[in-house]
Write a protein that holds these residues in place. Sequence first.
Motif, mmCIF file in Angstrom:
data_model
loop_
_atom_site.group_PDB
_atom_site.id
_atom_site.type_symbol
_atom_site.label_atom_id
_atom_site.label_comp_id
_atom_site.label_asym_id
_atom_site.label_seq_id
_atom_site.Cartn_x
_atom_site.Cartn_y
_atom_site.Cartn_z
ATOM 1 N N GLU A 1 0.858 -1.181 0.000
ATOM 2 C CA GLU A 1 0.000 0.000 0.000
ATOM 3 C C GLU A 1 0.897 1.234 0.000
ATOM 4 O OE1 GLU A 1 -3.599 -1.931 2.693
ATOM 5 O OE2 GLU A 1 -2.122 -0.608 3.614
ATOM 6 N N THR A 2 0.469 2.278 -0.679
ATOM 7 C CA THR A 2 1.288 3.488 -0.745
ATOM 8 C C THR A 2 0.496 4.708 -0.316
ATOM 9 O OG1 THR A 2 0.724 3.839 -3.070
ATOM 10 C CG2 THR A 2 2.728 2.578 -2.605
ATOM 11 N N TYR A 3 1.232 5.710 0.104
ATOM 12 C CA TYR A 3 0.654 6.993 0.540
ATOM 13 C C TYR A 3 1.651 8.075 0.158
ATOM 14 C CZ TYR A 3 -0.535 10.823 3.708
ATOM 15 O OH TYR A 3 -0.833 12.051 4.229
ATOM 16 N N ALA A 4 1.166 9.182 -0.366
ATOM 17 C CA ALA A 4 2.061 10.267 -0.773
ATOM 18 C C ALA A 4 1.543 11.598 -0.247
ATOM 19 C CB ALA A 4 2.180 10.313 -2.296
ATOM 20 N N ALA A 5 2.465 12.510 0.014
ATOM 21 C CA ALA A 5 2.115 13.862 0.456
ATOM 22 C C ALA A 5 3.151 14.822 -0.093
ATOM 23 C CB ALA A 5 2.078 13.949 1.982
ATOM 24 N N VAL A 6 2.698 15.976 -0.548
ATOM 25 C CA VAL A 6 3.633 16.978 -1.049
ATOM 26 C C VAL A 6 3.968 17.942 0.085
ATOM 27 C CG1 VAL A 6 1.808 18.519 -1.894
ATOM 28 C CG2 VAL A 6 4.091 18.681 -2.848
ATOM 29 N N ALA A 7 5.232 18.285 0.211
ATOM 30 C CA ALA A 7 5.685 19.198 1.254
ATOM 31 C C ALA A 7 5.762 20.607 0.680
ATOM 32 C CB ALA A 7 7.049 18.762 1.787
#
Length: 241
Positions: A87-93
Amino acid sequence: MSLATIELDHTHNYSPAALHAVPEPVPESASPPGAARIRAIPNGPEARGFVLYVGIDEAKAAASGTDLGSLVTALRRLTAELAPASETYAAVALAPRGSGGRDVDVVRLALQDPAALARHRQEDPVEEGGRREGVIVDLSRKRVQLDEQTAPLTYKEFELLQYLVLRVGRTVARSELITSLWGDGDEDVPNERTIDVHVRRLRSKLGGYEDIVRTVRGVGYRFDRHADVSVRHATTPSPDF
């Protein structure tokens, strides 16, 4: 430094980016006879995944012929190919334009990596003998504190900030702000052009944290989850929400 993050779902075209990888375990067959096996994690805890920090801004990505969304899509596709059950999760900083430091360090700090936060606290100069505490938006007491100092917001300025905070991650149109926050009985009801003046006044009172209210050009304003911002909710839901 004021930082923020945007959470991304699997269909979003935008995400984070340069790297801090967990070392791969060395296969037993690759170790010399009699040598102890090297593991990426200590014995005892169960590994459930890893974090990959990628530091690259939009301009650098464009110069390489790509964009942040495409990088995230490619990394997710590779992960799915190598480990279909993952499973993957992404967030932009997000960081203020022109912020110094290495991209990967900014990303780690914005995403609240414990080691990066500890280092930042040690290196961040203390202003006038005080400690940088960040922003506390106290919805229950209708007040905002900046580094433990109460910001002199008017009632309408607080309502404006609260409206955006309660809709974290959603861009709110100027027309919606006017309709929701100003009634027929209010004096000086803004139009879509003068609403910017009210936002500018709010930002001026937020001082070094003014970037927590983001402008989405041609649309309106948005508040994103932010490393420097804590939101204290009331014991009962806000009628505004």
